[in-house]
Design an enzyme around this catalytic site. Structure first.
Site, PDB file in Angstrom:
ATOM      1  N   GLU A  47       0.845  -1.187   0.000  1.00 13.33           N
ATOM      2  CA  GLU A  47       0.000   0.000   0.000  1.00 13.33           C
ATOM      3  C   GLU A  47       0.884   1.241   0.000  1.00 13.33           C
ATOM      4  O   GLU A  47       1.841   1.328   0.753  1.00 13.33           O
ATOM      5  CB  GLU A  47      -0.869   0.004   1.259  1.00 13.33           C
ATOM      6  CG  GLU A  47      -1.896   1.094   1.307  1.00 13.33           C
ATOM      7  CD  GLU A  47      -3.085   0.830   0.409  1.00 13.33           C
ATOM      8  OE1 GLU A  47      -3.698   1.831  -0.016  1.00 13.33           O
ATOM      9  OE2 GLU A  47      -3.399  -0.336   0.121  1.00 13.33           O
ATOM     10  N   HIS A  86      -4.812  -2.026  -7.176  1.00 11.84           N
ATOM     11  CA  HIS A  86      -6.125  -2.487  -6.740  1.00 11.84           C
ATOM     12  C   HIS A  86      -7.168  -2.245  -7.829  1.00 11.84           C
ATOM     13  O   HIS A  86      -8.078  -3.047  -8.010  1.00 11.84           O
ATOM     14  CB  HIS A  86      -6.547  -1.759  -5.459  1.00 11.84           C
ATOM     15  CG  HIS A  86      -5.911  -2.293  -4.232  1.00 11.84           C
ATOM     16  ND1 HIS A  86      -5.362  -1.490  -3.273  1.00 11.84           N
ATOM     17  CD2 HIS A  86      -5.719  -3.558  -3.797  1.00 11.84           C
ATOM     18  CE1 HIS A  86      -4.873  -2.233  -2.308  1.00 11.84           C
ATOM     19  NE2 HIS A  86      -5.056  -3.494  -2.600  1.00 11.84           N
ATOM     20  N   ASP A  96      -7.566   2.744  -6.433  1.00 16.72           N
ATOM     21  CA  ASP A  96      -6.146   3.074  -6.233  1.00 16.72           C
ATOM     22  C   ASP A  96      -5.236   2.131  -7.021  1.00 16.72           C
ATOM     23  O   ASP A  96      -5.633   1.011  -7.306  1.00 16.72           O
ATOM     24  CB  ASP A  96      -5.814   3.043  -4.732  1.00 16.72           C
ATOM     25  CG  ASP A  96      -6.052   1.686  -4.080  1.00 16.72           C
ATOM     26  OD1 ASP A  96      -7.169   1.138  -4.219  1.00 16.72           O
ATOM     27  OD2 ASP A  96      -5.126   1.174  -3.438  1.00 16.72           O
TER      28      ASP A  96
END
Length: 120
Positions: A47, A86, A96
């Site tokens: 992330e 994603h 994202d």
């Protein structure tokens, strides 16, 4: 910040590991990649702190390149070309990293990091 990925790369490039790579992180949710469902079962989630519309910091791209190079060295089946956002694995549900993420720049840095000699 609630993160369910294996790693999080902050805006300042700091990398924090939340889940061991040998364990499942619930970063993808309902997803598919390259014809396989349930990406949480076979992927490593990274992330990047940010939003769909705010440019990512170069420190994040640098950290991402080093992380991917280290992961590829540790896991031979993993390659830098098999990276997806994603938005690629859960389209319509996740957006994202969004249009602010510079994929060509990231891929250039990753290729360079993967080609560089490993330092001990």
């Amino acid at each position: 910040m609630r993160v369910s990925s294996h790693l999080c790369i902050r805006r300042d490039g700091e990398v924090t590991q939340y889940v061991k790579f040998t364990e499942r992180a619930w970063h993808a949710g309902q997803s598919s990649y390259d014809g396989r469902e349930a990406c949480n079962d076979f992927s490593i989630g990274v992330e990047l702190e940010g939003t769909d519309t705010l440019a990512y910091d170069d420190l994040q791209y640098q950290s991402l390149a080093h992380v991917v190079a280290a992961l590829c060295a540790a896991y031979p089946r993993l390659t830098p070309t098999r990276m997806a956002g994603h938005s690629d694995i859960a389209p319509g549900r996740k957006t994202d990293p969004g249009p602010a993420f510079d994929w060509p720049h990231a891929r250039r840095l990753i290729a360079g990091a993967c080609a560089a000699p490993r330092r001990l």
